[in-house]
Design a protein around this motif. Structure first.
Motif, PDB file in Angstrom:
ATOM      1  N   GLN A   4       0.825  -1.200   0.000  1.00 25.36           N
ATOM      2  CA  GLN A   4       0.000   0.000   0.000  1.00 25.36           C
ATOM      3  C   GLN A   4       0.862   1.254   0.000  1.00 25.36           C
ATOM      4  OE1 GLN A   4      -3.177  -0.057   2.953  1.00 25.36           O
ATOM      5  NE2 GLN A   4      -2.971  -2.260   3.180  1.00 25.36           N
ATOM      6  N   CYS A   6       2.297   4.621   1.197  1.00 30.78           N
ATOM      7  CA  CYS A   6       2.594   5.006   2.574  1.00 30.78           C
ATOM      8  C   CYS A   6       3.086   6.443   2.601  1.00 30.78           C
ATOM      9  CB  CYS A   6       3.659   4.073   3.162  1.00 30.78           C
ATOM     10  SG  CYS A   6       4.122   4.473   4.850  1.00 30.78           S
ATOM     11  N   THR A   9       5.914   9.471   7.953  1.00 27.96           N
ATOM     12  CA  THR A   9       5.562   9.891   9.308  1.00 27.96           C
ATOM     13  C   THR A   9       6.680  10.755   9.889  1.00 27.96           C
ATOM     14  OG1 THR A   9       6.609   7.935  10.286  1.00 27.96           O
ATOM     15  CG2 THR A   9       4.280   7.755   9.674  1.00 27.96           C
ATOM     16  N   ARG A 232       5.718   3.677  10.127  1.00 26.88           N
ATOM     17  CA  ARG A 232       4.609   3.795   9.181  1.00 26.88           C
ATOM     18  C   ARG A 232       3.358   4.412   9.803  1.00 26.88           C
ATOM     19  NH1 ARG A 232       8.564   3.017   6.840  1.00 26.88           N
ATOM     20  NH2 ARG A 232       9.152   1.242   5.554  1.00 26.88           N
ATOM     21  N   ASN A 234       0.635   3.003  10.495  1.00 24.68           N
ATOM     22  CA  ASN A 234      -0.590   2.417   9.934  1.00 24.68           C
ATOM     23  C   ASN A 234      -0.483   0.897  10.024  1.00 24.68           C
ATOM     24  OD1 ASN A 234      -2.374   1.200   7.903  1.00 24.68           O
ATOM     25  ND2 ASN A 234      -2.769   3.289   7.201  1.00 24.68           N
ATOM     26  N   ARG A 235      -1.374   0.279  10.800  1.00 23.23           N
ATOM     27  CA  ARG A 235      -1.289  -1.162  11.038  1.00 23.23           C
ATOM     28  C   ARG A 235      -1.439  -1.971   9.759  1.00 23.23           C
ATOM     29  NH1 ARG A 235       1.202  -4.711  13.594  1.00 23.23           N
ATOM     30  NH2 ARG A 235       1.010  -3.407  15.464  1.00 23.23           N
ATOM     31  N   ASP A 236      -2.316  -1.570   8.838  1.00 26.35           N
ATOM     32  CA  ASP A 236      -2.493  -2.318   7.587  1.00 26.35           C
ATOM     33  C   ASP A 236      -1.217  -2.300   6.743  1.00 26.35           C
ATOM     34  OD1 ASP A 236      -5.110  -2.918   8.242  1.00 26.35           O
ATOM     35  OD2 ASP A 236      -5.927  -1.150   7.205  1.00 26.35           O
ATOM     36  N   VAL A 237      -0.579  -1.134   6.669  1.00 27.20           N
ATOM     37  CA  VAL A 237       0.675  -1.020   5.923  1.00 27.20           C
ATOM     38  C   VAL A 237       1.748  -1.885   6.568  1.00 27.20           C
ATOM     39  CG1 VAL A 237       2.532   0.560   5.271  1.00 27.20           C
ATOM     40  CG2 VAL A 237       0.155   1.281   5.047  1.00 27.20           C
TER      41      VAL A 237
END
Length: 483
Positions: A4, A6, A9, A232, A234-237
């Motif tokens: 995905q 990203c 951050t 990241r 983001n847990r899905d990433v």
């Protein structure tokens, strides 16, 4: 598996910027000896006169100063040998912190050389600083590439060169007579690299270790997961990237020795690519211009030192251009454009130099061509030569590949810094024809051999070469080699 998109951050940006503080130091001590060269040569002469009541001959002084400039690059060549051991045993981030002490000690030795009246101490300081250069200019892109998402990997790795070029410009400015490049203050000029060195010690310990190192090298999945989540946000990433890393781990062995690195079929083409791209980049004239631009311009201009500032400014500008183009144009296209433009500039510089004594007004064109050569180098060959090996090799081979790349880069810099002044005296402007030939070789080899790595995960890139080991290529058709 496609990862995905990203967005960077705060932790990722801080980690990258903290790492490139080392490259800023390297650039600073590359650019700061250019303008005050005559003053420092005078210090060498005065030291010899104080000791032995005699001065150094012009020829010997030229050789001694060439040694003083090039010893940093020789030290860097030696330092490159330690990249694999440090990166694999201490980790990417911790290795950067450890080698930073070489920068601090080297800078301190250079600073005290004036107080103790010993030019040998200055040379020793540059040698130690060179060891730091060889290590950190491999460790930095290694760390940056492994903490960056695939979509930003090349751009963030280019920041290493942006910091290096910015350091060169800062060094050039500080070396001016109107700033710190004076008889009284040149030792203070040499001390300024301590500021980013100390800043790195304050920031980098709070940045995450490379998740790829933690998972693939150390088998610490929970720590890799925690580091990725910080980077990241983001847990899905994070889950998608962990799966990609596990896929790479399944295809690779934990460690590779140097003998295995040289014998492994899937590494042979990457080794040859890194060899040609790096040698063509470093021997195509950029380093000679950066180290001796003031000398080149003095034949036509009284205020050559200020034109050298233009070299530094153009250098920084086009590394920033490369940063924005890296993920759009791709590595291959930028290398091709850079090499062909360097070749053309070198050819024209030979023509201009041969008629400069007849038409002094051509000096302006000479300056323009130098600026163009610098621009072409930083558009592609400059930044890409430092991180290309990190993309072409898989996780176990990456540290050795980066060490090999660093040896080629610093070896080329050392040869040019040492030989350019005497060769220029011997054959004059025809020296630039040698640069042209090497740039053409780099262009031809890139055209026929280099695959595009933009937007590909490390495992997808490794899979392109894995077939050389007669292993199955699961997604062979998805790798677009020559776009």
């Amino acid at each position: 598996m496609a990862l995905q998109e990203c967005h960077p951050t705060a932790v990722l940006l801080t980690s990258v910027l903290a790492a490139v503080l080392g490259s800023l130091q390297v650039g600073y001590h590359t650019g700061n000896v250019n303008a005050p060269a005559k003053i420092m040569e005078q210090f060498f002469n005065e030291t010899m006169r104080d000791r032995h009541n005699q001065t150094i001959s012009d020829h010997s002084l030229t050789l001694l100063w060439s040694l003083s400039v090039s010893i940093k690059d020789f030290g860097a060549l030696l330092g490159s040998l330690g990249v694999k051991h440090l990166a694999d045993s201490l980790g990417r981030r911790n290795s950067i912190l450890v080698v930073n002490c070489l920068s601090v000690v080297g800078a301190c030795l250079m600073v005290i050389s004036k107080a103790i009246r010993a030019f040998e101490t200055l040379i020793l300081g540059r040698l130690l600083f060179g060891l730091f250069c060889g290590l950190v200019m491999s460790l930095n892109p290694l760390y940056i590439q492994e903490v960056s998402p695939t979509s930003l990997r090349g751009a963030f790795a280019t920041l290493n060169q942006v910091a290096f070029a910015s350091g060169i410009l800062l060094g050039m400015v500080s070396g001016l007579e109107t700033v710190l490049g004076t008889v009284d203050r040149w030792d203070m000029m040499l001390s300024l690299s301590l500021i980013p060195a100390l800043a790195q010690y304050l920031i980098l310990p709070f940045c995450p270790e490379s998740p790829r190192y933690l998972l693939i090298n150390k088998g610490q999945e929970s720590k890799a997961d925690a580091a990725l989540l910080k980077l990241r946000g983001n847990r899905d990433v994070v889950l998608a990237e962990l799966e990609e890393m596990k896929g790479e781990a399944a295809h690779t062995q934990p460690r590779v020795s140097i003998c295995q690195f040289l014998k492994k079929r899937s590494y042979r083409l990457p080794i040859v690519i890194v060899l040609f791209v790096n040698l063509a980049s470093q021997l195509s004239g950029f380093n000679a211009v950066i180290n001796y631009s003031t000398t080149i311009f003095q034949a036509s201009f009284d205020q050559a030192k200020y034109l050298t500032l233009g070299v530094g400014a153009v250098n920084v500008t086009f590394t920033l251009v490369a940063f924005f183009l890296m993920e759009k144009a791709g590595r291959r296209r930028l290398l091709l454009i850079g090499f062909i433009c360097i070749a053309l500039c070198s050819l024209l510089m030979t023509v201009v130099d041969s008629v400069l004594h007849l038409v002094p007004q051509m000096g302006t064109l000479q300056v323009l061509l130098v600026f163009c050569l610098i621009s072409a180098y930083e558009l592609g060959p400059g930044p890409i030569s430092w991180f290309l090996a990190g993309e072409l090799f898989d996780q176990p081979g990456r540290p050795i590949g980066m060490a090999f790349s660093s040896m080629l880069n610093w070896g080329g810099k050392f040869v040019l810094a040492l030989l350019f002044p005497p060769v220029l005296k011997l054959i004059g402007g025809y020296t630039y024809l040698l640069f042209m030939v090497l740039a053409v070789i780099g262009f031809v080899f890139t055209w026929f051999q280099l695959p595009e790595t933009k937007g590909r995960t490390f495992d997808e890139i490794a899979e392109e070469f894995r077939g050389k080991d007669f292993l199955p290529l699961h997604n062979k058709n998805c790798f677009n080699t020559f776009t």
